[in-house]
Design an enzyme around this catalytic site. Structure first.
Site, PDB file in Angstrom:
ATOM      1  N   ASP A 206       0.831  -1.200   0.000  1.00 45.34           N
ATOM      2  CA  ASP A 206       0.000   0.000   0.000  1.00 45.34           C
ATOM      3  C   ASP A 206       0.871   1.258   0.000  1.00 45.34           C
ATOM      4  OD1 ASP A 206      -2.722   1.236   0.505  1.00 45.34           O
ATOM      5  OD2 ASP A 206      -1.624   2.023   2.228  1.00 45.34           O
ATOM      6  N   GLU A 264      14.810 -14.947  -1.004  1.00 45.37           N
ATOM      7  CA  GLU A 264      15.369 -15.996  -0.161  1.00 45.37           C
ATOM      8  C   GLU A 264      14.332 -17.111   0.042  1.00 45.37           C
ATOM      9  OE1 GLU A 264      18.246 -16.639   0.573  1.00 45.37           O
ATOM     10  OE2 GLU A 264      18.070 -18.083   2.223  1.00 45.37           O
TER      11      GLU A 264
HETATM   12  C1  NOJ Z   1      -4.130   3.518  -0.616  1.00 40.01           C
HETATM   13  C2  NOJ Z   1      -5.300   2.613  -0.435  1.00 40.01           C
HETATM   14  O1  NOJ Z   1      -5.618   2.002  -1.655  1.00 40.01           O
HETATM   15  C3  NOJ Z   1      -6.421   3.462   0.119  1.00 40.01           C
HETATM   16  O2  NOJ Z   1      -7.650   2.780   0.120  1.00 40.01           O
HETATM   17  C4  NOJ Z   1      -6.027   3.909   1.490  1.00 40.01           C
HETATM   18  O3  NOJ Z   1      -7.002   4.779   2.009  1.00 40.01           O
HETATM   19  C5  NOJ Z   1      -4.684   4.640   1.455  1.00 40.01           C
HETATM   20  N1  NOJ Z   1      -3.698   3.959   0.680  1.00 40.01           N
HETATM   21  C6  NOJ Z   1      -4.138   4.779   2.845  1.00 40.01           C
HETATM   22  O4  NOJ Z   1      -3.730   3.515   3.328  1.00 40.01           O
END
Ligand code: NOJ
Ligand code: MG
Length: 557
Positions: A206, A264
């Site tokens: 993310d 790894e």
């Molecule tokens: C990107 C994610 O796809 C989104 O849904 C989220 O709110 C933000 N990152 C923060 O984690």
């Protein structure tokens, strides 16, 4: 047709299904999708759709602020979804069907209720103080610099108890972790190992390009041309050029180390390649491409989000795909999406007819396709009444179109109450689409002309052809405005993909005397030999045409 080569890893030859857990299938009548619900629907995924991998949205215990993206415990399951033993059962069943599981990994921040943050904010002297980004106020008491939160306002929050500010790129309940701290880095790597040891096949990272910022905390300069830097308006966040609050050069060292960890595991078990897929929402491709690593030693694939905006026109799609193709170093493999849990649904953005073209594009491009749940049946954005809004972005900046609930609504399975998502007497966590009685899996399975039939046919064709899976890509320039025509070639076949993005009939003129065999139209109503000296495409029609490479008569320009 040839079977795809086995030398290619699953994440390159396969189709990934982006499964929003809370909205997929509720098994226990609480109105929230869960892991047992996914188990119930595995036949749909592996037999009906025949996708290859499931990316599960966050399943960990969370503070409940940002749909799981505010983790409170990285090595457990949110009871809403199940527990670790159920996860193990799901993983075993998924693997038995030769499917894979990709988990969301959220390195930029945790919840402010995570024990690490509670410890960090307890005192300046606590050993975990350094696990988050803390900074002193300026002399006048204001925030350390001008950095902005994605969701409006300053990215800094004052902590009255320890008299410092902490950084939060997103919601103030999502404090940013400090990846410059070795102990934090080790703790987060241990989290990855925990899931790899359990058998997880890959991680979707993310906000991957946010994890390291300028250590000197310099102010961002103003952005004089926001329309050049963003593919869609993000409000106040667009008023700055994000030079110092993300994408720091040191980020690459972290991903090299993380890749070494995955490699790894693969070295010890070569039959189990693991994937690092990252959310890198940068639209300057020369910046974006750096996340593969200079020696292709970082992310296996950063998502490419170029189609999200480009899908409006054939010309923009070609510009994006050709630009991405030309900047990718040899061996780097693209990964495209038409939408996700942060974007308005493709069928709502471009309309139903063009959503079919978009699906044909996604599933015939060179690059791993990631299909967002529900897009295979053409689900639309759903209007959410004010009283049922869940998304913190909408709650924080209401009425400006930032809300992401409309694209996160329950999956439409059949025409029963709540579209078969949950029991009739349950209250689904978000409302169902009004057209769910007509637009659902069961009715589309019975309809030879449905979006689902199209999606299934495209996945089937992609799987059965080396050229469509891993073949080369090249686009044609001499085509009418509003059309996109490209070729995918492998050692034994060539495919022509011709997409008409306009509301009128168009004529594609390729080489005189050349012929092909039309295998699939987005209208699902024709097949057979076609004359490629003049190929007619109806309004909003896309065609997939096969040409024998041995056929010397076919010379396309
Ligand atoms: C990107 C994610 O796809 C989104 O849904 C989220 O709110 C933000 N990152 C923060 O984690
Ligand atoms: Mg449930």
């Amino acid at each position: 047709m040839n079977q795809p080569q086995h030398a290619v890893p699953w994440w390159q030859s396969g189709v990934i299904y982006h499964l929003y857990v809370r909205s997929f299938k509720d098994s226990d009548g609480d109105g929230n999708g869960d892991l047992a619900g996914i188990l119930q629907q595995l036949d749909y995924l592996s037999e009906t759709l025949k996708v290859d991998a499931l990316w599960l949205s966050p399943v960990y215990p969370s503070g409940g602020i940002d749909a799981g993206y505010d983790v409170t415990d990285h090595t457990n399951l949110d009871p809403l979804f199940g527990d670790l033993s159920l996860f193990d059962r799901l993983l075993a069943e998924v693997h038995r069907r030769a499917l894979r599981v990709i988990l969301d990994f959220i390195p930029n921040h945790t919840s402010d209720r995570h024990p690490w943050f509670l410890a960090s904010r307890s005192s300046r002297e606590h050993p975990k103080r350094d696990w988050y980004v803390w900074a002193d106020a300026q002399e006048d008491g204001s925030a350390p610099n001008n950095w902005l939160s994605h969701w409006g306002g300053s990215a800094w929050e004052w902590d009255a108890h320890t008299r410092q500010y902490y950084l939060h790129t997103f919601h103030k309940a999502q404090p940013d972790l400090n990846w410059r701290c070795q102990a934090l880095k080790e703790a987060m790597f241990a989290v990855v190992s925990f899931w790899l040891d359990r058998g997880m096949d890959g991680l979707r990272i993310d906000s991957a390009h946010y994890i390291l910022k300028d250590p000197a905390l310099r102010d961002n300069p103003p952005n004089l041309y926001p329309e050049l830097t963003a593919y869609k308006p993000l409000g106040e966040y667009d008023s700055q050029l994000h030079l110092y609050d993300r994408d720091h050069a040191d980020t690459h060292g972290i991903y090299r180390d993380l890749r070494r960890l995955l490699d790894e595991y693969e070295r010890l078990d070569p039959h189990h390649p693991r994937l690092m897929l990252g959310e890198v929402s940068l639209f300057d491709w020369s910046q974006w491409v750096t996340y593969y690593g200079a020696a292709l030693d970082e992310l296996h694939m950063p998502f490419n989000f170029g189609l999200l905006g480009a899908i409006r026109t054939a010309r923009e799609v070609r510009q994006v795909v050709d630009a991405v193709e030309s900047i990718l170093p040899a061996g780097a493999w693209p990964c495209y999406v038409l939408g996700n849990h942060d974007e308005s649904r493709i069928a709502s953005r471009v309309g139903e007819a063009r959503a079919r073209i978009a699906m044909m594009l996604l599933l015939t491009l060179r690059g791993t396709p990631v299909v967002y749940y529900g897009d295979e049946i053409g689900m639309h954005d759903v209007h959410i009444p004010a009283s049922r809004i869940q998304d913190p972005w909408e709650l924080r900046v209401p009425g400006q179109g930032f809300g992401r609930d409309p694209e996160r609504t329950p999956m439409q399975w059949d025409k029963s109450t709540h579209a078969g998502f949950c029991q009739a007497n349950a209250l689904p966590w978000l409302p169902l689409a009004e057209d769910a009685k007509e637009c659902n899996v069961a009715s589309q399975l019975a309809d030879a002309s449905s979006m689902l039939t199209l999606t299934r046919s495209l996945i089937h064709l992609r799987h059965s052809s080396t050229a469509l899976t891993v073949g080369s890509y090249s686009s044609f320039s001499q085509v009418p405005e509003g059309c996109l025509v490209y070729e995918r070639s492998g050692p034994h076949e060539r495919w022509l993909i011709a997409l008409n993005f306009t509301n009128e009939e168009q004529f594609i003129r390729l080489a005189e005397g050349s012929h092909g065999y039309l295998v699939l139209s987005t209208h699902l109503d024709r097949q057979g030999a076609v004359d490629l000296s003049v190929l007619s495409l109806r309004a909003n029609e896309g065609c997939l045409i096969v040409m024998e490479i041995q056929d010397q008569r076919v010379h396309l320009s």
